[in-house]
Design a protein around this motif. Structure first.
Motif, PDB file in Angstrom:
ATOM      1  N   ILE A  31       0.838  -1.204   0.000  1.00  0.00           N
ATOM      2  CA  ILE A  31       0.000   0.000   0.000  1.00  0.00           C
ATOM      3  C   ILE A  31       0.871   1.251   0.000  1.00  0.00           C
ATOM      4  O   ILE A  31       0.649   2.182  -0.785  1.00  0.00           O
ATOM      5  CB  ILE A  31      -0.958   0.008   1.209  1.00  0.00           C
ATOM      6  N   ASN A  32       1.893   1.277   0.857  1.00  0.00           N
ATOM      7  CA  ASN A  32       2.775   2.444   0.917  1.00  0.00           C
ATOM      8  C   ASN A  32       3.544   2.649  -0.375  1.00  0.00           C
ATOM      9  O   ASN A  32       3.758   3.782  -0.811  1.00  0.00           O
ATOM     10  CB  ASN A  32       3.717   2.335   2.112  1.00  0.00           C
ATOM     11  N   GLU A  33       3.947   1.562  -1.024  1.00  0.00           N
ATOM     12  CA  GLU A  33       4.641   1.670  -2.319  1.00  0.00           C
ATOM     13  C   GLU A  33       3.707   2.235  -3.379  1.00  0.00           C
ATOM     14  O   GLU A  33       4.117   3.073  -4.194  1.00  0.00           O
ATOM     15  CB  GLU A  33       5.190   0.315  -2.742  1.00  0.00           C
ATOM     16  N   LYS A  34       2.455   1.791  -3.378  1.00  0.00           N
ATOM     17  CA  LYS A  34       1.483   2.305  -4.347  1.00  0.00           C
ATOM     18  C   LYS A  34       1.200   3.790  -4.080  1.00  0.00           C
ATOM     19  O   LYS A  34       1.073   4.576  -5.015  1.00  0.00           O
ATOM     20  CB  LYS A  34       0.189   1.498  -4.307  1.00  0.00           C
ATOM     21  N   ILE A  35       1.106   4.170  -2.800  1.00  0.00           N
ATOM     22  CA  ILE A  35       0.897   5.582  -2.459  1.00  0.00           C
ATOM     23  C   ILE A  35       2.049   6.412  -3.013  1.00  0.00           C
ATOM     24  O   ILE A  35       1.837   7.456  -3.642  1.00  0.00           O
ATOM     25  CB  ILE A  35       0.772   5.769  -0.931  1.00  0.00           C
ATOM     26  N   LYS A  36       3.263   5.942  -2.802  1.00  0.00           N
ATOM     27  CA  LYS A  36       4.444   6.666  -3.287  1.00  0.00           C
ATOM     28  C   LYS A  36       4.430   6.765  -4.806  1.00  0.00           C
ATOM     29  O   LYS A  36       4.727   7.818  -5.380  1.00  0.00           O
ATOM     30  CB  LYS A  36       5.720   5.982  -2.806  1.00  0.00           C
ATOM     31  N   THR A  37       4.071   5.670  -5.470  1.00  0.00           N
ATOM     32  CA  THR A  37       4.025   5.670  -6.939  1.00  0.00           C
ATOM     33  C   THR A  37       3.029   6.708  -7.443  1.00  0.00           C
ATOM     34  O   THR A  37       3.342   7.488  -8.350  1.00  0.00           O
ATOM     35  CB  THR A  37       3.649   4.271  -7.472  1.00  0.00           C
ATOM     36  N   TYR A  38       1.827   6.720  -6.875  1.00  0.00           N
ATOM     37  CA  TYR A  38       0.824   7.697  -7.305  1.00  0.00           C
ATOM     38  C   TYR A  38       1.257   9.118  -6.977  1.00  0.00           C
ATOM     39  O   TYR A  38       1.046  10.039  -7.775  1.00  0.00           O
ATOM     40  CB  TYR A  38      -0.533   7.399  -6.668  1.00  0.00           C
ATOM     41  N   ARG A  39       1.866   9.316  -5.810  1.00  0.00           N
ATOM     42  CA  ARG A  39       2.341  10.648  -5.428  1.00  0.00           C
ATOM     43  C   ARG A  39       3.384  11.139  -6.428  1.00  0.00           C
ATOM     44  O   ARG A  39       3.313  12.267  -6.919  1.00  0.00           O
ATOM     45  CB  ARG A  39       2.933  10.632  -4.022  1.00  0.00           C
ATOM     46  N   ASP A  40       4.339  10.264  -6.770  1.00  0.00           N
ATOM     47  CA  ASP A  40       5.402  10.642  -7.699  1.00  0.00           C
ATOM     48  C   ASP A  40       4.874  10.817  -9.126  1.00  0.00           C
ATOM     49  O   ASP A  40       5.278  11.726  -9.842  1.00  0.00           O
ATOM     50  CB  ASP A  40       6.514   9.595  -7.695  1.00  0.00           C
ATOM     51  N   GLN A  41       3.982   9.928  -9.531  1.00  0.00           N
ATOM     52  CA  GLN A  41       3.488   9.927 -10.909  1.00  0.00           C
ATOM     53  C   GLN A  41       2.556  11.112 -11.194  1.00  0.00           C
ATOM     54  O   GLN A  41       2.616  11.708 -12.263  1.00  0.00           O
ATOM     55  CB  GLN A  41       2.768   8.617 -11.200  1.00  0.00           C
ATOM     56  N   PHE A  42       1.690  11.440 -10.235  1.00  0.00           N
ATOM     57  CA  PHE A  42       0.684  12.468 -10.473  1.00  0.00           C
ATOM     58  C   PHE A  42       0.883  13.739  -9.649  1.00  0.00           C
ATOM     59  O   PHE A  42       0.128  14.696  -9.801  1.00  0.00           O
ATOM     60  CB  PHE A  42      -0.714  11.900 -10.191  1.00  0.00           C
ATOM     61  N   GLY A  43       1.857  13.740  -8.763  1.00  0.00           N
ATOM     62  CA  GLY A  43       2.123  14.919  -7.944  1.00  0.00           C
ATOM     63  C   GLY A  43       1.012  15.228  -6.955  1.00  0.00           C
ATOM     64  O   GLY A  43       0.810  16.384  -6.581  1.00  0.00           O
ATOM     65  N   ILE A  44       0.288  14.203  -6.527  1.00  0.00           N
ATOM     66  CA  ILE A  44      -0.816  14.379  -5.584  1.00  0.00           C
ATOM     67  C   ILE A  44      -0.279  14.234  -4.168  1.00  0.00           C
ATOM     68  O   ILE A  44       0.446  13.294  -3.868  1.00  0.00           O
ATOM     69  CB  ILE A  44      -1.921  13.328  -5.845  1.00  0.00           C
TER      70      ILE A  44
END
Length: 94
Positions: A34-47
Protein backbone atom coordinates in the motif's frame (compact mmCIF):
# COMPACT_ATOMS: atom_id res chain seq x y z
CA UNK A 1 -2.96 -19.41 19.68
CA UNK A 2 -2.00 -15.99 21.04
CA UNK A 3 -2.23 -12.87 19.00
CA UNK A 4 0.60 -10.45 18.37
CA UNK A 5 0.22 -6.72 18.85
CA UNK A 6 1.78 -4.96 15.88
CA UNK A 7 1.69 -1.51 14.33
CA UNK A 8 1.35 -0.99 10.60
CA UNK A 9 2.20 2.40 9.12
CA UNK A 10 0.07 3.36 6.14
CA UNK A 11 0.24 6.81 4.61
CA UNK A 12 2.11 8.38 7.53
CA UNK A 13 -0.33 6.98 10.11
CA UNK A 14 0.20 4.06 12.42
CA UNK A 15 -2.50 1.49 12.96
CA UNK A 16 -2.30 -0.87 15.93
CA UNK A 17 -3.50 -4.40 15.20
CA UNK A 18 -3.78 -7.74 16.89
CA UNK A 19 -2.93 -10.52 14.46
CA UNK A 20 -2.25 -14.22 14.50
CA UNK A 21 1.46 -14.98 14.13
CA UNK A 22 0.76 -16.88 10.91
CA UNK A 23 -0.78 -13.72 9.39
CA UNK A 24 1.87 -11.23 10.48
CA UNK A 25 4.11 -11.45 7.41
CA UNK A 26 1.15 -11.15 5.03
CA UNK A 27 -0.23 -8.12 6.89
CA UNK A 28 3.15 -6.40 6.97
CA UNK A 29 3.57 -7.09 3.24
CA UNK A 30 0.12 -5.60 2.55
CA UNK A 31 1.11 -2.44 4.40
CA UNK A 32 4.35 -2.25 2.44
CA UNK A 33 2.56 -2.68 -0.90
CA UNK A 34 0.00 0.00 0.00
CA UNK A 35 2.78 2.44 0.92
CA UNK A 36 4.64 1.67 -2.32
CA UNK A 37 1.48 2.30 -4.35
CA UNK A 38 0.90 5.58 -2.46
CA UNK A 39 4.44 6.67 -3.29
CA UNK A 40 4.02 5.67 -6.94
CA UNK A 41 0.82 7.70 -7.30
CA UNK A 42 2.34 10.65 -5.43
CA UNK A 43 5.40 10.64 -7.70
CA UNK A 44 3.49 9.93 -10.91
CA UNK A 45 0.68 12.47 -10.47
CA UNK A 46 2.12 14.92 -7.94
CA UNK A 47 -0.82 14.38 -5.58
CA UNK A 48 -0.25 15.07 -1.89
CA UNK A 49 -3.79 14.67 -0.56
CA UNK A 50 -3.78 11.47 1.51
CA UNK A 51 -7.45 10.72 0.93
CA UNK A 52 -7.05 10.99 -2.85
CA UNK A 53 -3.96 8.78 -2.74
CA UNK A 54 -5.66 6.15 -0.58
CA UNK A 55 -8.74 6.18 -2.84
CA UNK A 56 -6.54 5.62 -5.89
CA UNK A 57 -4.71 2.78 -4.15
CA UNK A 58 -8.00 1.18 -3.09
CA UNK A 59 -9.31 1.45 -6.65
CA UNK A 60 -6.09 -0.01 -8.06
CA UNK A 61 -6.15 -2.91 -5.59
CA UNK A 62 -9.77 -3.71 -6.40
CA UNK A 63 -9.03 -3.73 -10.13
CA UNK A 64 -6.15 -6.16 -9.52
CA UNK A 65 -8.39 -8.38 -7.37
CA UNK A 66 -11.15 -8.44 -9.99
CA UNK A 67 -8.62 -9.30 -12.71
CA UNK A 68 -7.23 -12.17 -10.64
CA UNK A 69 -10.75 -13.47 -9.96
CA UNK A 70 -11.56 -13.28 -13.67
CA UNK A 71 -8.38 -15.17 -14.53
CA UNK A 72 -9.11 -17.79 -11.87
CA UNK A 73 -12.66 -18.27 -13.19
CA UNK A 74 -11.26 -18.74 -16.68
CA UNK A 75 -8.76 -21.31 -15.43
CA UNK A 76 -11.51 -23.08 -13.47
CA UNK A 77 -13.67 -23.29 -16.61
CA UNK A 78 -10.76 -24.70 -18.60
CA UNK A 79 -10.06 -27.31 -15.94
CA UNK A 80 -13.73 -28.35 -15.79
CA UNK A 81 -13.90 -28.61 -19.59
CA UNK A 82 -10.76 -30.74 -19.72
CA UNK A 83 -12.07 -33.03 -16.98
CA UNK A 84 -15.34 -33.42 -18.89
CA UNK A 85 -13.39 -34.25 -22.04
CA UNK A 86 -11.32 -36.83 -20.18
CA UNK A 87 -14.45 -38.34 -18.63
CA UNK A 88 -16.07 -38.56 -22.08
CA UNK A 89 -12.95 -40.19 -23.49
CA UNK A 90 -12.83 -42.71 -20.65
CA UNK A 91 -16.57 -43.44 -21.01
CA UNK A 92 -16.18 -44.08 -24.74
CA UNK A 93 -13.16 -46.28 -24.14
CA UNK A 94 -14.95 -48.40 -21.54
Amino acid sequence: MTELSIRIKIGDREYPMKVHPSDEARIRMAGKVINEKIKTYRDQFGIDDKQDLLAMVAFDCLIEKLQIEENNNSVDENVVNKIKSLNDLISRTL
